[in-house]
Motif scaffolding. Structure first.
Motif, PDB file in Angstrom:
ATOM      1  N   LEU A   1      61.363  51.906 -20.021  1.00  0.00           N
ATOM      2  CA  LEU A   1      60.345  52.161 -21.036  1.00  0.00           C
ATOM      3  C   LEU A   1      60.749  53.282 -22.004  1.00  0.00           C
ATOM      4  CD1 LEU A   1      57.442  51.229 -21.891  1.00  0.00           C
ATOM      5  CD2 LEU A   1      56.624  53.226 -20.671  1.00  0.00           C
ATOM      6  N   PRO A   2      61.284  54.424 -21.498  1.00  0.00           N
ATOM      7  CA  PRO A   2      61.677  55.486 -22.436  1.00  0.00           C
ATOM      8  C   PRO A   2      62.674  54.993 -23.489  1.00  0.00           C
ATOM      9  CG  PRO A   2      61.748  56.317 -20.193  1.00  0.00           C
ATOM     10  CD  PRO A   2      61.486  54.842 -20.094  1.00  0.00           C
ATOM     11  N   GLU A   3      63.583  54.109 -23.058  1.00  0.00           N
ATOM     12  CA  GLU A   3      64.565  53.549 -23.986  1.00  0.00           C
ATOM     13  C   GLU A   3      63.868  52.774 -25.113  1.00  0.00           C
ATOM     14  OE1 GLU A   3      68.315  50.547 -23.461  1.00  0.00           O
ATOM     15  OE2 GLU A   3      67.506  51.423 -21.645  1.00  0.00           O
ATOM     16  N   LEU A   4      62.833  52.005 -24.721  1.00  0.00           N
ATOM     17  CA  LEU A   4      62.082  51.240 -25.723  1.00  0.00           C
ATOM     18  C   LEU A   4      61.373  52.185 -26.685  1.00  0.00           C
ATOM     19  CD1 LEU A   4      60.930  48.386 -26.653  1.00  0.00           C
ATOM     20  CD2 LEU A   4      58.901  49.028 -25.366  1.00  0.00           C
ATOM     21  N   LEU A   5      60.724  53.221 -26.131  1.00  0.00           N
ATOM     22  CA  LEU A   5      59.975  54.156 -26.975  1.00  0.00           C
ATOM     23  C   LEU A   5      60.905  54.821 -27.973  1.00  0.00           C
ATOM     24  CD1 LEU A   5      57.573  55.871 -24.393  1.00  0.00           C
ATOM     25  CD2 LEU A   5      57.162  53.917 -25.873  1.00  0.00           C
TER      26      LEU A   5
ATOM     27  N   GLY B   1      45.680  45.924  -8.731  1.00  0.00           N
ATOM     28  CA  GLY B   1      45.104  44.882  -9.575  1.00  0.00           C
ATOM     29  C   GLY B   1      45.939  44.529 -10.786  1.00  0.00           C
ATOM     30  N   LEU B   2      46.972  45.329 -11.077  1.00  0.00           N
ATOM     31  CA  LEU B   2      47.822  45.023 -12.231  1.00  0.00           C
ATOM     32  C   LEU B   2      49.256  44.838 -11.762  1.00  0.00           C
ATOM     33  CD1 LEU B   2      46.264  47.490 -14.816  1.00  0.00           C
ATOM     34  CD2 LEU B   2      46.060  45.020 -14.793  1.00  0.00           C
ATOM     35  N   ALA B   3      50.215  44.969 -12.670  1.00  0.00           N
ATOM     36  CA  ALA B   3      51.626  44.856 -12.322  1.00  0.00           C
ATOM     37  C   ALA B   3      52.365  45.954 -13.069  1.00  0.00           C
ATOM     38  CB  ALA B   3      52.161  43.478 -12.734  1.00  0.00           C
ATOM     39  N   LEU B   4      53.523  46.337 -12.538  1.00  0.00           N
ATOM     40  CA  LEU B   4      54.280  47.425 -13.164  1.00  0.00           C
ATOM     41  C   LEU B   4      54.681  47.092 -14.592  1.00  0.00           C
ATOM     42  CD1 LEU B   4      56.743  48.776 -10.435  1.00  0.00           C
ATOM     43  CD2 LEU B   4      54.769  49.927 -11.461  1.00  0.00           C
ATOM     44  N   GLY B   5      54.847  45.790 -14.871  1.00  0.00           N
ATOM     45  CA  GLY B   5      55.324  45.392 -16.193  1.00  0.00           C
ATOM     46  C   GLY B   5      54.287  45.537 -17.299  1.00  0.00           C
ATOM     47  N   VAL B   6      53.021  45.771 -16.950  1.00  0.00           N
ATOM     48  CA  VAL B   6      51.957  45.742 -17.959  1.00  0.00           C
ATOM     49  C   VAL B   6      52.217  46.721 -19.102  1.00  0.00           C
ATOM     50  CG1 VAL B   6      49.530  46.301 -18.360  1.00  0.00           C
ATOM     51  CG2 VAL B   6      50.155  44.855 -16.442  1.00  0.00           C
ATOM     52  N   LYS B   7      52.636  47.941 -18.757  1.00  0.00           N
ATOM     53  CA  LYS B   7      52.741  48.946 -19.824  1.00  0.00           C
ATOM     54  C   LYS B   7      53.835  48.604 -20.838  1.00  0.00           C
ATOM     55  CE  LYS B   7      55.037  51.998 -16.532  1.00  0.00           C
ATOM     56  NZ  LYS B   7      54.630  51.571 -15.194  1.00  0.00           N
ATOM     57  N   GLY B   8      54.957  48.070 -20.348  1.00  0.00           N
ATOM     58  CA  GLY B   8      56.021  47.684 -21.270  1.00  0.00           C
ATOM     59  C   GLY B   8      55.577  46.537 -22.168  1.00  0.00           C
ATOM     60  N   ILE B   9      54.858  45.585 -21.589  1.00  0.00           N
ATOM     61  CA  ILE B   9      54.412  44.422 -22.360  1.00  0.00           C
ATOM     62  C   ILE B   9      53.379  44.837 -23.413  1.00  0.00           C
ATOM     63  CG2 ILE B   9      53.135  42.241 -22.140  1.00  0.00           C
ATOM     64  CD1 ILE B   9      54.858  41.838 -19.566  1.00  0.00           C
TER      65      ILE B   9
END
Lengths: 318, 135
Positions: free
Chosen positions: A36-40, A129-137
């Motif tokens: 995620l930091p790389e994307l930001l 209730g969610l998934a780790l990928g949610v924040k990146g998506i």
């Protein structure tokens, strides 16, 4: 393999190649949330983020996907120029790791609509209730210019309330036949929604549940205003009023939302760092000498603290 | 990472037993299945497959319209820069039509009675080859 930066550049373009790249960028961040930091950094500080994150949660079969579909329909009619995203999470099997992601079935009428982006995620063992990928998506959806994102949790029980951290407005969806009014007193799920939505108004028992909820709301402390709505997602009845109420509740809370986004970004960065540290520590633990020392911990032949230091030192090596 | 597979039924037949069976066995083999239900258009399936960034699409057909519908799915995938997505077909497909479907780009055709293990192993082989081509 295409790099994250290349995919991002392609995704910001137009045409089929951009659509394809956006999907692949989401996969990359789902599989490697630590990037995620790389994307930001690649996206830059002014990268657009969604205006409104709307969480939908509730028990399995309460109608979350059908309501998500109905809300999509209302938004598309009311604001035809607005892009809208859906992130729908379903559980992974603890046995095989596989999953059947079936939320999309209810939303297929929007499949070819270029203003609607639906992404299904498996929870991959993540609780809450969610998934780790949610924040990146979510980030990628922001970059695509998506303004409103509906986040649908897995069918939850009483305490999977991670959605609180992500969403600006939360809809807890109930359906008749899920228990008596004592259930409404319980802590956890019933506390989190600022919207309590009674779905399946077309089914017997919905009216009664509605009255019980309204009565329960009288026990709420002063100043905690919660909206109660009785809708039928499948018949698309009263969903437009619900969307209006959500937008009214969200309006004027811009500063609050920005503060929450900033706080959650720090939290996400911390998690990315932890994830990266964890991976390296696990690698260090698999080294033969360390593995032997770890096994020896059980027999007091090995001191705990010095071993921790050795592992951390090894993990720190590039 | 779990491969992602979209299962869909284009066209007008409503018999989803086979599609659900395949979804289930692939789930139990560790795949993430995006199930899209019955009576879809090729356009809907392809748009969903791209948004979901799946590795493969499984098409179940019992209507007899497989030649034209599968052709359309594969053509759309290529138009959308997604020609590398593996396409496999199941259902009632006459033997005589199988070579034609494969010529279009279908990786495999699984008829009724195909053992679960055969489907999983064959699919894993195609996915491994697709991954090797991509990198």
């Amino acid at each position: 393999m295409t790099s994250l930066a290349d995919l991002l550049a392609q995704a910001r373009g137009s045409g089929p190649r951009a659509t394809r790249a956006a999907g692949r960028l989401m996969t990359l961040l789902e599989n490697e949330p630590g990037r995620l930091p790389e994307l930001l950094q690649a996206a830059g500080p002014d990268a657009p983020q969604p205006r409104l994150l709307l969480g939908l949660t509730g028990a399995p079969g309460s109608g979350k996907s059908t309501l998500t579909d109905a809300i999509l329909g209302v938004y598309r009619k009311q604001r035809p120029e607005m892009k809208i995203g859906v992130i729908a999470v379903d559980p992974s099997s603890p046995f095989s790791g596989g999953a059947v992601l079936g939320d999309r079935v209810r939303m297929m009428r929007h499949a070819t609509d270029p203003y609607v982006y639906v992404r299904s995620l498996a929870s991959r063992g993540h609780l809450g209730g969610l998934a780790l990928g949610v924040k990146g998506i979510l980030r990628v959806m922001g970059l695509l210019g998506i303004e409103v994102v509906l986040i649908e949790t897995v069918g939850v029980g009483q305490s999977e309330i991670e959605i609180v951290r992500f969403a600006d407005e939360i809809l807890v969806i109930l359906a008749p036949g899920q228990g008596d009014s004592v259930q409404l007193l319980k802590a956890g799920l019933m506390e989190i929604g600022n919207f309590i939505v009674i779905n399946k108004a077309d089914n017997p028992g919905a009216e009664e549940l509605h009255h019980q909820i309204l009565a329960a709301m009288k026990l709420e402390p002063e100043g905690r205003q919660r909206h109660v709505a009785l809708v039928s997602a499948v018949e698309q009845k009263h969903v437009d009023e619900l969307v209006d109420a959500v937008e009214a509740a969200a309006s004027g809370k811009e500063a609050e939302r920005l503060a929450r986004r900033a706080a959650s970004q720090v939290q996400e960065l911390r998690e990315a760092l932890l994830e990266s540290a964890r991976t390296r520590l696990l690698q260090a633990m698999e080294q033969e000498d360390h593995a032997r020392d770890i096994a020896a911990l059980g027999s007091l032949a090995q001191d705990f603290e010095p071993l921790v230091r050795r592992l951390l030192a090894d993990a720190a090596r590039p | 990472m779990s491969a992602r597979i979209l299962i869909g039924k284009p066209g007008l037949d409503g018999h989803d037993r086979g599609a659900k069976y395949v979804a289930r066995i692939l789930r139990d083999a560790g795949f993430e299945i995006i199930y899209t239900g019955i009576r879809r258009t090729p356009e809907e399936l392809v748009a969903a497959a791209i948004q979901e960034d799946v590795d493969a699409i499984g098409i179940s057909l019992l209507s007899g319209a497989h030649n034209s519908l599968v052709d359309r799915v594969i053509r759309l995938l290529k138009e959308q820069e997604a020609g590398e997505i593996v396409v496999f077909v199941g259902g009632i497909i006459p033997d005589a039509d199988v070579p034609g479907l494969k010529a279009l780009g279908v990786a495999e055709v699984f008829g009724p009675g195909t053992p679960a293990q055969t489907i999983v192993e064959t699919l894993n082989g195609h996915l491994a080859r697709a991954r090797a081509n991509a990198s």
